[in-house]
Write an enzyme that holds these catalytic residues in place. Structure first.
Site, PDB file in Angstrom:
ATOM      1  N   GLU A 186       0.818  -1.210   0.000  1.00  0.00           N
ATOM      2  CA  GLU A 186       0.000   0.000   0.000  1.00  0.00           C
ATOM      3  C   GLU A 186       0.848   1.254   0.000  1.00  0.00           C
ATOM      4  O   GLU A 186       1.896   1.324   0.639  1.00  0.00           O
ATOM      5  CB  GLU A 186      -0.897  -0.025   1.243  1.00  0.00           C
ATOM      6  CG  GLU A 186      -1.968   1.012   1.279  1.00  0.00           C
ATOM      7  CD  GLU A 186      -2.912   0.785   2.452  1.00  0.00           C
ATOM      8  OE1 GLU A 186      -3.558   1.758   2.877  1.00  0.00           O
ATOM      9  OE2 GLU A 186      -2.999  -0.355   2.953  1.00  0.00           O
ATOM     10  N   GLU A 212      -3.333  10.402   2.842  1.00  0.00           N
ATOM     11  CA  GLU A 212      -4.552  10.480   3.641  1.00  0.00           C
ATOM     12  C   GLU A 212      -4.689  11.878   4.223  1.00  0.00           C
ATOM     13  O   GLU A 212      -3.705  12.558   4.505  1.00  0.00           O
ATOM     14  CB  GLU A 212      -4.546   9.447   4.765  1.00  0.00           C
ATOM     15  CG  GLU A 212      -4.806   8.039   4.281  1.00  0.00           C
ATOM     16  CD  GLU A 212      -5.139   7.102   5.417  1.00  0.00           C
ATOM     17  OE1 GLU A 212      -6.259   6.575   5.436  1.00  0.00           O
ATOM     18  OE2 GLU A 212      -4.280   6.889   6.280  1.00  0.00           O
ATOM     19  N   TRP A 249     -14.033   8.036   4.480  1.00  0.00           N
ATOM     20  CA  TRP A 249     -14.481   7.033   5.447  1.00  0.00           C
ATOM     21  C   TRP A 249     -14.525   7.584   6.869  1.00  0.00           C
ATOM     22  O   TRP A 249     -13.848   8.553   7.190  1.00  0.00           O
ATOM     23  CB  TRP A 249     -13.603   5.793   5.378  1.00  0.00           C
ATOM     24  CG  TRP A 249     -12.155   5.991   5.710  1.00  0.00           C
ATOM     25  CD1 TRP A 249     -11.197   6.506   4.914  1.00  0.00           C
ATOM     26  CD2 TRP A 249     -11.518   5.652   6.936  1.00  0.00           C
ATOM     27  NE1 TRP A 249      -9.983   6.515   5.562  1.00  0.00           N
ATOM     28  CE2 TRP A 249     -10.156   6.002   6.802  1.00  0.00           C
ATOM     29  CE3 TRP A 249     -11.960   5.086   8.124  1.00  0.00           C
ATOM     30  CZ2 TRP A 249      -9.230   5.800   7.829  1.00  0.00           C
ATOM     31  CZ3 TRP A 249     -11.039   4.885   9.154  1.00  0.00           C
ATOM     32  CH2 TRP A 249      -9.689   5.236   8.991  1.00  0.00           C
ATOM     33  N   THR A 255      -7.540   5.035  16.993  1.00  0.00           N
ATOM     34  CA  THR A 255      -8.031   5.460  15.686  1.00  0.00           C
ATOM     35  C   THR A 255      -8.853   6.740  15.802  1.00  0.00           C
ATOM     36  O   THR A 255      -8.687   7.676  15.020  1.00  0.00           O
ATOM     37  CB  THR A 255      -8.887   4.338  15.047  1.00  0.00           C
ATOM     38  OG1 THR A 255      -8.076   3.186  14.841  1.00  0.00           O
ATOM     39  CG2 THR A 255      -9.472   4.793  13.724  1.00  0.00           C
TER      40      THR A 255
END
Length: 411
Positions: free
Chosen positions: A110, A114, A203, A214
């Site tokens: 990946e 972001e 998201w 998170t």
């Protein structure tokens, strides 16, 4: 669903250089209808993509409930095996809301950009090798001019076999050399090196189902009474253009065709990829690499015991070639007891291969029975305490915590 056979993985459509201007939704196919024919669709979607009123961009939406409650994700129908990919976009804003532009492979390699809605002054860069979380891989990049929400910026990932760069508005902001990623424990370069999809996503990181680390990284819980929700009914990010420039495959690549990428070995490194003429299109969402023609059973005559039950729902459908930790088609998220998740770098809580999923990172490839095209990663958060980082390691890694696709096929 999992497979011990490499052949069960659906072949991946090879890279096609192209400039995608997001002026309509015509090239976007829902993940419940895509069967692997990249000549008929440019993007596979989950959630609710919308056309901007100005007809010059696509809007990705995130709402508190409904189809986009897990956010929205677009994944390219072709794969990139080294190349230069740019996206001209505006991020979302608001705490707990994360926008992403990433490359994510079926083996969970990946490369990420972001954008945390609570910090519009910076973009976060990150990379992963086979989904392994390394908090030293993420770096924040201060925006050189204006913030990530109020104006369009061009973000570029230039991915070569020996070097990777992240650029903003034409300026190289970060460089990673493959030679600096050698891991002495397994004698492998922990460098992204397998064919990847381009993924654009929005998201919800700041929801109570996610771990404390998170949520803190995302700036806190989402405010569902925020300005954009009051005005539009949803949070949003906007994508105006995506440009994919394919590079030549590695000089020692195994080339027997020009149609598809396939995995030939289980280590999941560059040497395990072959370019073949194997077909990529399934007969139905029930197909696999070993049974491309599998179709739904014919409906039984009326009056029989199972009459009235649709043949299309008699078995669990799967999505060919969709990978990453993305939300399931039911809109549920990882960690909630259902198959889902999404992320773009660190992966999302509960997603396959993420630390709290109970699975160790492994080389996987696309195909029916994958967990989704999503992949959102949370990345490294500066100033995060060791305790919170430990929880993040347990709670999820990008590319992958959002959206909506169906089953990850691991090798």
């Amino acid at each position: 669903m999992f497979s011990n056979q490499l052949e069960s993985c659906v072949p991946e459509p090879v890279c096609q250089s192209n400039k995608y201007t997001m002026t309509s939704l015509d090239g976007i196919t829902p993940n419940t209808k895509y069967l692997g024919d990249s000549s008929k669709s440019d993007w596979v979607s989950s959630g609710t993509p919308l056309q901007a009123p100005t007809k010059d961009s696509v809007i990705l939406t995130l709402s508190e409930d409904g189809q986009s409650s897990s956010g929205t994700l677009l994944a390219s129908t072709t794969y990139v095996w080294y190349g230069k990919v740019t996206a001209r976009m505006k991020s979302s804003r608001g705490r707990g809301v994360v926008s992403a532009f990433i490359l994510l492979s079926d083996n969970k390699d990946e490369i990420d950009f972001e954008f945390v809605g609570a910090d519009l002054s910076s973009a976060q860069s990150n990379f992963y090798y086979q989904g392994i979380t390394d908090y030293g891989n993420g770096k924040n990049i201060t925006m050189p001019d204006s913030d990530t929400f109020s104006a369009y910026h061009t973000y570029e990932i230039d991915w070569k076999p020996d070097q990777l760069t992240w650029s903003i508005d034409g300026n190289v902001e970060r460089t990673l050399k493959k030679s600096d990623t050698f891991n002495k424990t397994d004698n492998q370069y922990h460098y992204p090196q397998t064919p990847s999809r381009v993924q654009l996503s929005l998201w919800p990181a700041g929801i109570s189902k996610n771990g404390k680390g998170t949520v803190e990284w995302a700036g806190g819980l989402i405010d569902w009474n925020g300005q954009d929700v009051k005005t539009n009914g949803y949070y949003y990010s906007m994508f105006k253009e995506v440009n994919i420039q394919c590079y030549d495959p590695p000089s020692k690549a195994n080339k027997t065709g020009k149609t598809s990428y396939v995995y030939t070995g289980r280590t999941g490194v560059e040497q395990d990829i072959a370019i073949t003429n194997n077909p990529t299109v399934l007969k139905s969402l029930l197909g696999t690499g070993t049974d491309m023609e599998k179709d739904y059973p014919k409906a039984k005559p009326s009056g029989t015991k199972s009459a009235g039950k649709s043949a299309a729902t008699s078995e669990v459908a799967t999505i060919p070639g969709l990978t990453g930790a993305g939300p399931g088609t039911d809109g549920s998220r990882g960690g909630s007891g259902s198959s889902s998740g999404s992320g773009s770098g660190s992966g999302s809580p509960g997603s396959p291969g993420s630390p709290d999923s109970g699975e160790s990172p492994s080389s996987g490839s696309s195909g029916a029975a994958s967990t989704g095209i999503g992949g959102f990663s949370q990345g490294d958060q500066d100033g995060t305490s060791d305790a919170v980082k430990a929880e993040q390691l347990m709670a999820g890694s990008m590319v992958a915590a959002l959206m909506i696709f169906v089953g990850m096929l691991l090798l």
